[in-house]
Scaffold this motif. Structure first.
Motif, PDB file in Angstrom:
ATOM      1  N   THR A  51       0.829  -1.206   0.000  1.00  0.00           N
ATOM      2  CA  THR A  51       0.000   0.000   0.000  1.00  0.00           C
ATOM      3  C   THR A  51       0.862   1.255   0.000  1.00  0.00           C
ATOM      4  O   THR A  51       0.598   2.203  -0.748  1.00  0.00           O
ATOM      5  N   ASN A  91       0.785   4.041  -3.145  1.00  0.00           N
ATOM      6  CA  ASN A  91       0.372   5.436  -2.995  1.00  0.00           C
ATOM      7  C   ASN A  91       0.490   5.839  -1.528  1.00  0.00           C
ATOM      8  O   ASN A  91      -0.161   5.228  -0.666  1.00  0.00           O
ATOM      9  N   GLU A  92       1.291   6.859  -1.239  1.00  0.00           N
ATOM     10  CA  GLU A  92       1.490   7.278   0.141  1.00  0.00           C
ATOM     11  C   GLU A  92       0.212   7.853   0.744  1.00  0.00           C
ATOM     12  O   GLU A  92      -0.082   7.638   1.919  1.00  0.00           O
ATOM     13  N   GLU A  93      -0.550   8.603  -0.057  1.00  0.00           N
ATOM     14  CA  GLU A  93      -1.793   9.173   0.459  1.00  0.00           C
ATOM     15  C   GLU A  93      -2.795   8.073   0.810  1.00  0.00           C
ATOM     16  O   GLU A  93      -3.501   8.163   1.826  1.00  0.00           O
ATOM     17  N   LEU A  94      -2.852   7.045  -0.016  1.00  0.00           N
ATOM     18  CA  LEU A  94      -3.718   5.906   0.283  1.00  0.00           C
ATOM     19  C   LEU A  94      -3.261   5.209   1.558  1.00  0.00           C
ATOM     20  O   LEU A  94      -4.080   4.754   2.363  1.00  0.00           O
ATOM     21  N   TYR A 148      -1.673   6.608   4.144  1.00  0.00           N
ATOM     22  CA  TYR A 148      -2.085   7.434   5.285  1.00  0.00           C
ATOM     23  C   TYR A 148      -3.571   7.262   5.573  1.00  0.00           C
ATOM     24  O   TYR A 148      -3.999   7.182   6.729  1.00  0.00           O
ATOM     25  N   ALA A 149      -4.375   7.217   4.513  1.00  0.00           N
ATOM     26  CA  ALA A 149      -5.821   7.047   4.678  1.00  0.00           C
ATOM     27  C   ALA A 149      -6.163   5.696   5.297  1.00  0.00           C
ATOM     28  O   ALA A 149      -7.196   5.553   5.970  1.00  0.00           O
ATOM     29  N   SER A 150      -5.295   4.716   5.076  1.00  0.00           N
ATOM     30  CA  SER A 150      -5.519   3.367   5.621  1.00  0.00           C
ATOM     31  C   SER A 150      -4.890   3.190   6.997  1.00  0.00           C
ATOM     32  O   SER A 150      -4.887   2.086   7.539  1.00  0.00           O
ATOM     33  N   GLY A 151      -4.335   4.272   7.541  1.00  0.00           N
ATOM     34  CA  GLY A 151      -3.712   4.197   8.856  1.00  0.00           C
ATOM     35  C   GLY A 151      -2.311   3.616   8.828  1.00  0.00           C
ATOM     36  O   GLY A 151      -1.817   3.119   9.850  1.00  0.00           O
ATOM     37  N   ASP A 156       1.771   4.205   8.144  1.00  0.00           N
ATOM     38  CA  ASP A 156       2.824   5.222   8.088  1.00  0.00           C
ATOM     39  C   ASP A 156       3.873   4.800   7.052  1.00  0.00           C
ATOM     40  O   ASP A 156       4.623   3.847   7.292  1.00  0.00           O
TER      41      ASP A 156
END
Length: 269
Positions: A150, A154-157, A159-162, A164
């Motif tokens: 993950t 995508n780093e933003e994805l 972060y959205a998935s909890g 780091d």
């Protein structure tokens, strides 16, 4: 069975291939080739420190390789271009390592063995370290597999998935340091990056899923070790470079296959 040096060498090559395959896949996906090279070059300084302190090569190489990887991670994005930073640190670490080795008195050192590997001299103790390190790398990446994928996608994805992404980067950094340390005996610090990248790159055209790419890369790496060792024995060539040459030939073969497939697909349309 382990009394035969070729058997020990073959098992060592397969062990390194199994460690390098999953990690090498992430190196290819994240375009971290230079990062792996810099970490590998730093390991020669770890070798020098280990010899000076009269300890095993493995902990010294892991410590310095990990320190190099962490340094690159911390300095990246702080006004330095990544390729410039990696170039400076990689070659500086190698140079400092070679200079440090020259100061060691009273210790017989086969420098070429550390630079290009000496797989034919692998002992039972070395085998235990190699397979133990390979098992640790596989377990570490298997444990964080979903999170690593993950964060790579995508780093933003992430972060959205909890998740780091920096923590996952540290997991890869630790796995890379361990792989570098176990691979020194087999292919040497100058060819470690090749065993990380080439089997994974060769597997890419043949795979449809990330898991498939790791499995195929493991097979290509293991086959390269076995065939390369046999070729070195028959042709009287250096074992480590011979293994990398076989891996490179597999990459050339899969690249041609990809071009042929693309041409056939274009012809149908």
């Amino acid at each position: 069975m382990l009394d035969d040096f070729m058997t020990r060498a073959t098992l060592a090559g397969i062990g390194v291939a199994l460690a390098a395959a999953p990690l090498g896949s992430f190196v290819v996906w994240r375009r971290m080739a230079y990062f792996g090279d810099a970490t590998a070059h730093a390991a020669i300084l770890g070798v020098a420190l280990s010899l000076a302190l009269e300890i095993s090569i493995f902990p010294g190489a892991v410590a310095v390789a990990l320190l190099m990887a962490l340094t690159v991670t911390l300095l990246s994005g702080r006004g330095y271009a990544m390729d410039t930073l990696l170039g400076v640190l990689a070659h500086s670490a190698l140079a400092f390592g070679l200079v440090a080795v020259s100061f060691l008195s009273g210790i017989r050192i086969d420098l070429m063995a550390y630079l290009f590997g000496d797989i034919l001299a692998v002992s039972r103790g070395d085998l235990a370290v190699i397979w133990g390190g390979a098992a640790l790398v596989v377990a570490l990446i298997g444990w964080r597999w979903s999170a690593l994928l993950t964060a790579t996608l995508n780093e933003e994805l992430a972060y959205a998935s909890g998740i780091d992404p920096k923590r996952e980067q540290l997991v890869l950094t630790l796995a890379l340091a361990i792989t570098v340390a176990v691979a020194i005996k087999v292919v040497g610090v100058l060819l470690i990056a090749a065993m990380l990248i080439i089997p994974a790159a060769a597997a890419r055209p043949l795979s449809r899923t990330p898991e498939g790419m790791v499995v195929i890369a493991s097979g290509i790496g293991a086959a390269s070790a076995v065939i390369g060792l046999r070729a070195a024995y028959v042709l009287d060539t250096p074992a480590g470079p011979s293994i990398v040459c076989v891996a490179a030939a597999s990459f050339a073969g899969t690249s041609v296959l990809r071009v042929v497939r693309a041409g056939m697909a274009g012809g149908r349309t």
